[in-house]
Structures are given as C-alpha cells and as structure tokens.
Motif scaffolding. Structure first.
Motif, PDB file in Angstrom:
ATOM      1  N   GLY A  81      -4.882 -25.663   1.205  1.00  0.00           N
ATOM      2  CA  GLY A  81      -4.356 -24.337   0.912  1.00  0.00           C
ATOM      3  C   GLY A  81      -4.924 -23.684  -0.329  1.00  0.00           C
ATOM      4  N   PRO A  82      -4.927 -24.348  -1.501  1.00  0.00           N
ATOM      5  CA  PRO A  82      -5.478 -23.694  -2.690  1.00  0.00           C
ATOM      6  C   PRO A  82      -6.948 -23.309  -2.535  1.00  0.00           C
ATOM      7  N   ALA A  83      -7.764 -24.186  -1.979  1.00  0.00           N
ATOM      8  CA  ALA A  83      -9.187 -23.863  -1.806  1.00  0.00           C
ATOM      9  C   ALA A  83      -9.369 -22.701  -0.842  1.00  0.00           C
ATOM     10  N   LEU A  84      -8.572 -22.679   0.231  1.00  0.00           N
ATOM     11  CA  LEU A  84      -8.634 -21.568   1.178  1.00  0.00           C
ATOM     12  C   LEU A  84      -8.191 -20.276   0.495  1.00  0.00           C
ATOM     13  N   GLY A  85      -7.105 -20.351  -0.287  1.00  0.00           N
ATOM     14  CA  GLY A  85      -6.663 -19.175  -1.017  1.00  0.00           C
ATOM     15  C   GLY A  85      -7.724 -18.666  -1.975  1.00  0.00           C
ATOM     16  N   ALA A  86      -8.405 -19.582  -2.669  1.00  0.00           N
ATOM     17  CA  ALA A  86      -9.478 -19.180  -3.579  1.00  0.00           C
ATOM     18  C   ALA A  86     -10.599 -18.475  -2.820  1.00  0.00           C
ATOM     19  N   ALA A  87     -10.950 -18.996  -1.644  1.00  0.00           N
ATOM     20  CA  ALA A  87     -12.002 -18.365  -0.840  1.00  0.00           C
ATOM     21  C   ALA A  87     -11.608 -16.937  -0.454  1.00  0.00           C
ATOM     22  N   ILE A  88     -10.342 -16.756  -0.088  1.00  0.00           N
ATOM     23  CA  ILE A  88      -9.867 -15.410   0.269  1.00  0.00           C
ATOM     24  C   ILE A  88      -9.976 -14.474  -0.923  1.00  0.00           C
ATOM     25  N   LEU A  89      -9.624 -14.957  -2.103  1.00  0.00           N
ATOM     26  CA  LEU A  89      -9.746 -14.132  -3.304  1.00  0.00           C
ATOM     27  C   LEU A  89     -11.204 -13.799  -3.583  1.00  0.00           C
ATOM     28  N   GLY A  90     -12.114 -14.708  -3.231  1.00  0.00           N
ATOM     29  CA  GLY A  90     -13.538 -14.412  -3.369  1.00  0.00           C
ATOM     30  C   GLY A  90     -13.965 -13.256  -2.483  1.00  0.00           C
ATOM     31  N   VAL A  91     -13.427 -13.218  -1.261  1.00  0.00           N
ATOM     32  CA  VAL A  91     -13.721 -12.093  -0.364  1.00  0.00           C
ATOM     33  C   VAL A  91     -13.171 -10.797  -0.942  1.00  0.00           C
ATOM     34  N   LEU A  92     -11.938 -10.833  -1.443  1.00  0.00           N
ATOM     35  CA  LEU A  92     -11.337  -9.623  -2.005  1.00  0.00           C
ATOM     36  C   LEU A  92     -12.158  -9.095  -3.182  1.00  0.00           C
ATOM     37  N   ALA A  93     -12.689 -10.005  -3.998  1.00  0.00           N
ATOM     38  CA  ALA A  93     -13.518  -9.581  -5.123  1.00  0.00           C
ATOM     39  C   ALA A  93     -14.799  -8.899  -4.651  1.00  0.00           C
ATOM     40  N   ALA A  94     -15.298  -9.335  -3.501  1.00  0.00           N
ATOM     41  CA  ALA A  94     -16.540  -8.760  -2.972  1.00  0.00           C
ATOM     42  C   ALA A  94     -16.310  -7.502  -2.148  1.00  0.00           C
ATOM     43  N   ASP A  95     -15.076  -7.321  -1.686  1.00  0.00           N
ATOM     44  CA  ASP A  95     -14.801  -6.296  -0.671  1.00  0.00           C
ATOM     45  C   ASP A  95     -14.326  -4.984  -1.299  1.00  0.00           C
ATOM     46  N   THR A  96     -15.041  -4.528  -2.312  1.00  0.00           N
ATOM     47  CA  THR A  96     -14.608  -3.327  -3.026  1.00  0.00           C
ATOM     48  C   THR A  96     -14.703  -2.070  -2.170  1.00  0.00           C
ATOM     49  N   GLU A  97     -15.571  -2.055  -1.178  1.00  0.00           N
ATOM     50  CA  GLU A  97     -15.725  -0.884  -0.303  1.00  0.00           C
ATOM     51  C   GLU A  97     -15.031  -1.088   1.039  1.00  0.00           C
ATOM     52  N   HIS A  98     -14.254  -2.166   1.154  1.00  0.00           N
ATOM     53  CA  HIS A  98     -13.522  -2.475   2.384  1.00  0.00           C
ATOM     54  C   HIS A  98     -14.458  -2.571   3.593  1.00  0.00           C
ATOM     55  N   GLN A  99     -15.604  -3.176   3.369  1.00  0.00           N
ATOM     56  CA  GLN A  99     -16.530  -3.357   4.485  1.00  0.00           C
ATOM     57  C   GLN A  99     -16.129  -4.515   5.388  1.00  0.00           C
ATOM     58  N   TYR A 100     -15.286  -5.415   4.874  1.00  0.00           N
ATOM     59  CA  TYR A 100     -14.861  -6.566   5.668  1.00  0.00           C
ATOM     60  C   TYR A 100     -13.409  -6.419   6.149  1.00  0.00           C
ATOM     61  N   PHE A 101     -12.533  -5.985   5.265  1.00  0.00           N
ATOM     62  CA  PHE A 101     -11.116  -5.844   5.603  1.00  0.00           C
ATOM     63  C   PHE A 101     -10.578  -4.540   5.017  1.00  0.00           C
ATOM     64  N   LYS A 102      -9.612  -3.970   5.701  1.00  0.00           N
ATOM     65  CA  LYS A 102      -9.038  -2.706   5.247  1.00  0.00           C
ATOM     66  C   LYS A 102      -8.064  -2.901   4.093  1.00  0.00           C
ATOM     67  N   SER A 103      -7.540  -4.113   3.951  1.00  0.00           N
ATOM     68  CA  SER A 103      -6.529  -4.359   2.928  1.00  0.00           C
ATOM     69  C   SER A 103      -6.458  -5.839   2.596  1.00  0.00           C
ATOM     70  N   THR A 104      -5.775  -6.139   1.479  1.00  0.00           N
ATOM     71  CA  THR A 104      -5.509  -7.532   1.115  1.00  0.00           C
ATOM     72  C   THR A 104      -4.710  -8.228   2.209  1.00  0.00           C
ATOM     73  N   THR A 105      -3.737  -7.523   2.750  1.00  0.00           N
ATOM     74  CA  THR A 105      -2.901  -8.092   3.810  1.00  0.00           C
ATOM     75  C   THR A 105      -3.732  -8.487   5.018  1.00  0.00           C
ATOM     76  N   GLU A 106      -4.649  -7.621   5.427  1.00  0.00           N
ATOM     77  CA  GLU A 106      -5.490  -7.932   6.593  1.00  0.00           C
ATOM     78  C   GLU A 106      -6.380  -9.137   6.310  1.00  0.00           C
ATOM     79  N   ALA A 107      -6.932  -9.211   5.101  1.00  0.00           N
ATOM     80  CA  ALA A 107      -7.798 -10.340   4.756  1.00  0.00           C
ATOM     81  C   ALA A 107      -7.041 -11.658   4.833  1.00  0.00           C
ATOM     82  N   ILE A 108      -5.834 -11.692   4.247  1.00  0.00           N
ATOM     83  CA  ILE A 108      -5.057 -12.931   4.236  1.00  0.00           C
ATOM     84  C   ILE A 108      -4.600 -13.293   5.641  1.00  0.00           C
ATOM     85  N   ASN A 109      -4.113 -12.311   6.390  1.00  0.00           N
ATOM     86  CA  ASN A 109      -3.650 -12.595   7.751  1.00  0.00           C
ATOM     87  C   ASN A 109      -4.784 -13.094   8.633  1.00  0.00           C
TER      88      ASN A 109
END
Length: 539
Positions: free
Chosen positions: A466-494
């Motif tokens: 869980g912690p490593a997976l959570g860290a990976a998700i936070l890495g995506v959020l840090a990269a996803d400033t233009e929402h090219q991967y996910f529309k929101s934090t909620t969508e990324a985590i889900n």
C-alpha cells in the motif's frame, strides 16, 4: 508515450522498495534493496563508538545509493525503459531527521563532525529525547499553546523538535554548526531535484504531523522556542529554510546527475514526500473524504481525509494537505494490535495462532463473559496516554485461551469503534472503512469482528504494498499538472488503487457485518467503555 509508468519509492527501517506501476494500477516490477549500513544502533560507523540502547541512526548515503540500485534492478527485471517513468513519489519513515549544511551535505559527512553521533540522522525510533519531550509538553501546557489540541494534547517522543532540542543540549557544537534541520524524506527529495536551501521542498505531511506545523499558524512561535531554550528562539527562521508542499505536488524535476545515477530521464517530476503510513491512504484507494483507512499491523494507524478542520480529542494530528492536497488529514491510532495478539500467544505458550483462532471463532460474541480493555501498550486515541494499562475482566475457571484471544480481538474492535464515534461526535464524517496492512490478509476473523462491532462493512484492500503504491500515485499527480493522464486526484486514485471486480489481483474482500451480532456488541461496547473509564482513573 508507450505504457507510461509511475515509480513509488518506499523507504522503510531496514530497506528501500522501488515499485513500478502502470496507469491502470498493474504492479509491473519491484525491487527491494537493504540499506548497506542497516540500522545504526550498536556502534558508530568509522569510530566504533558504542551507541546507547535507546538511540538509533541511519546513514544518509544509503538512502540515495540503495534506492538507485533498487530502481535499476526494477527497470531491468520489468524490462522497462527509463523513458517510461513519468513521475516519482517518495514515502519515508518519520520522524527520521538530520542536520545538514546549506548545500545539503549531511553534517555526518563533514570530517569535523563524522565522529560525533548527534551529527548522524536520527531514525524515527530514536528514543533519546525523553526529558526534552517532557519539557516541551509541560511548557506547551503551561502556556496553553493552541497547537496541542491538534495532537491530542501530547507531543511525541519520536518527533522533530524533541530531537533538535536533544542535540542542542547534548552536543551544542553540532546544533550550532547545523545550517539546515530537516526530515530525511525532505532531504532525499532535495537531493533528487536540487536547488538551494531556500527552495528545498518540505512536506506538509511530515511537518504537520511531526513538527507542529500548521498551514495558517506555521510552526510554534519564537516566544515558545525561546522559553524552551534561549538558543532555539530563531530555530525556524535561521535553520529551517524551504517551501511547504503537499504530497502529490511537484517538488521539481530529477537533476542530470541523479538521472544518470538512477537510469531515468533528467527532469522527471518528483513529488513532495509523505510519511510511509500515510501513503497507505491513496494506496488503499481512499480518494474522498470520510473513508477511514485502517493500516493494521503490530500497532494500527487509522487515517481519513475531511473537508474541514475540527477539534477532536485524542487525535494524533490534524494537518491541512497532510495526506492529499485540498483535504485535512486526520491521524488516529491504537498502540498495540498485532503485537498484543502475539504477546498473548506467547504468554499462553501457543506455537501459532491456528488453534487459538479456531477456538475463538467457535465462541459467541462477548467471549462468554470475558471482556478485554486492549491497552497493553497504553492508549493512543482517544486518551493519548501511554501510562494506562490493559485488563481482562470476567474470567472464571471455565474460560480458556480461546476466550482470552477472542476478548482481545473484540477489545481491539471496540477501540476502533470508540475512535470512529469520537470523530463523528465532533463533526468529522466517517462513511467507509478500508483495511490494509498485514493483519487483514492473515486474520479474517479479526476483520469480521471489527465489522460486527462497527455495524459497517469493511473493505480489505488487495494490495500488500500500500505505501509504495500510494507513493507511485503521488508521483503521477506530481507529473500530471496538465491533467493529461487523469482529470482529478480522485480519478487517479480510483483508477490506480481502486478495487475492481473480476480483475485478478485487484479484487478486494468486502466483509459484511452480521446485524444480530452487531446488536449484541452494542451492549458489550457499553461495558467496554465503562471498564475503560474505570481503568483510566486507576493508573
């Protein structure tokens, strides 16, 4: 980009894990590398000086060198190219902290100070600052400091400023030579992204939960620090530069030197760090307010996000942006869970839990009259009192080991219900329970008892990282400033950590409560609360 990948770096006490996850949540590769120097608890590197029993240090270069090795091994084992990595997230033990120079050099790497143990990073479990912790609490209480209410009235032994004060009092030359005090997780991210001390990224998670920082109030006042020790008056202004960033926010891009070391592209976005347990919240698919994540192990840490800050007795911390951006993160916990079960097993001279579990499962709710108050290691939430003791009540000669074990599991469940009740009573909604960590996967009876006591279903999350997976998700959020991967934090985590039916490895287990058993537990829970009140007054 073909098959973009997120990288989560999970720093534990003994080793670092690199986890590679694609954007639909598949764990495509991982590698674990033990720290070269491990925990430094016996003798100081290079000098052989004996280290006191309550002290614990680490080697800062282990964090960089071993994580680089883990990333390289993971890339190779997964057949991945460095160019596929779109973002890096970091979770770290806390409060693990160190003194450094303004250029980021750890003080223990400076010839003049390498033989002085207080120049080395203090591991989270370093317990040398008890007298300093006591004085901080006494002073804060006498001054009626507002920050105390955010931590259940108690500042912890393992926290940031007790360790700083310990250094000032036991090795003042180290304190005076220190130009930057910071968490290990923040130092590590600073090394990855570079920059000056004034721009170093400080995690709101680590600062909020371990250093009494608040989004509006900042750190405790200079007047408080001056009253604590004259030389601490300006510790924040003079020795704690940097910018505050919530986990999931970009701290910057990977420097060219670090990119070469790790085998990744320069400029790869890196998230601000997060405490390891707290990374388990996004890692358990908890994307919205009201979901309580039960991180269950030897002890348990229960966390949830809320949309407002409310004063709640006994919380271990309430931090804006402490777990995810735009939320207030609440941390509560129980001081003894898995280790209490293991203590009972050993006390009863049982080789394993199989016979105990079978016997406990055959008993009705209430363990045929045996009641347990589960404070074998004190009470974290809601009393924040390590001095209270546990108890078994109602024992007769007809009771056996299975009764004690079931009563202990029920006592643990009552503790969780008390935590949920006190949050709800103070206007913090709790709408969903998600269990993660080792215990839920190995002890289904315990999860069923929890569900029956709460009267609510509990989702056992499928991920065991869980912690490593959570860290990976936070890495995506840090990269996803233009929402090219996910529309929101909620969508990324889900998407990356949400439970998905019919998908191997992504199906969670939903444990439903039994209505009749829940009704029985309501009465027994009242007995537990009465017993707890009596015991807390008798310490």
């Amino acid at each position: 980009m073909t098959n973009p990948i997120a990288l989560g770096l999970d720093f534990g006490t003994e080793s670092v894990r690199a986890l590679f996850v694609d954007l639909i949540g598949n764990e495509v590769a991982s590698a674990v590398v033990p720290y070269t120097h491990g925990q430094i608890t016996k003798t100081l590197p290079g000098t052989g000086e004996e280290i006191p029993a309550s002290y614990a240090f680490q080697h800062p270069l282990d964090w960089v060198e071993c994580s680089a090795k883990a990333v390289q091994e993971g890339l190779k084992s997964g057949g991945l190219q460095g160019e596929q990595i779109i973002g890096i997230g970091v979770d770290f033990t806390s409060c693990t902290m160190l003194p450094s120079l303004k250029d980021g050099t750890p003080l223990c790497m400076v010839d003049e100070f390498k033989s002085e143990m207080f120049s080395w990073p203090k591991l989270w479990k370093h317990h040398g600052a008890q007298t300093q912790t006591d004085r901080i609490n006494e002073l804060a209480e006498s001054r009626n400091e507002s920050f105390l209410s955010r931590y259940g009235g108690i500042i912890g032994l393992e926290w940031f400023f007790p360790k700083v004060l310990e250094t000032l009092e036991k090795a003042p030359e180290v304190y005076r030579a220190t130009e930057v005090w910071l968490e290990g997780g923040d130092w590590y991210v600073w090394q990855l992204v570079g920059g000056t001390a004034e721009t170093l990224p400080r995690s709101t998670c680590q600062a909020g939960y371990k250093a009494m920082w608040h989004a509006q109030d900042g750190y405790p006042s200079s007047e408080f620090f001056a009253a604590l020790h004259p030389e601490l008056e300006n510790v924040v202004a003079e020795k704690m530069p940097g910018r505050m960033l919530a986990p999931g926010t970009s701290a910057g891009g990977l420097t060219a030197d670090m990119a070469k070391k790790f085998g990744l592209p320069a400029g790869t976005p890196v998230s601000a760090s997060i405490i390891d347990a707290h990374a388990g919240v996004p890692g358990a698919g908890a994307a919205e307010a009201g979901a309580m994540v039960l991180v269950m192990g030897t002890s348990s840490c229960h966390m949830l996000n809320a949309t407002s800050e409310q004063s709640v007795p006994g919380v271990a911390g309430i931090v804006e942006g402490g777990i995810l951006p735009d939320f207030f993160g609440y941390e509560t916990g129980q001081a003894a869970v898995g280790d209490a079960f293991d203590w009972l097993r050993k006390t009863l001279n049982q080789d394993n839990f199989d016979e105990l579990t079978a016997g406990a499962a055959a008993l009705p709710a209430g363990a045929e009259g045996v009641l347990c108050v589960d404070w074998m290691n004190g009470c974290r939430t809601p009393l924040m009192d390590g001095a209270v003791k546990g108890a078994f009540l109602g024992l007769t000669l007809n009771h056996g080991p299975q009764h004690l074990y079931r009563a202990l599991m029920e006592g643990s469940a009552f503790g969780v219900r008390w935590i949920a009740d006190i949050l709800i009573e103070n206007n913090v909604p709790v709408t969903l329970f998600i269990a993660t960590g080792g215990l839920p996967h190995h002890n289904p009876l315990l999860v069923q008892i929890y569900a029956d006591v709460l009267g609510k279903p509990i989702l056992v999350h499928p991920s065991k990282q869980g912690p490593a997976l959570g860290a990976a998700i936070l890495g995506v959020l840090a990269a996803d400033t233009e929402h090219q991967y996910f529309k929101s934090t909620t969508e990324a985590i889900n998407t990356m950590a949400g439970v998905q039916k019919g998908v191997p490895g992504r199906e969670g287990i939903l444990v439903q409560p039994n209505a009749d058993t829940h009704a029985q537990y309501n009465e027994i829970y009242s007995q537990y609360r009465n017993a707890a009140d009596w015991i807390s007054q008798k310490k």
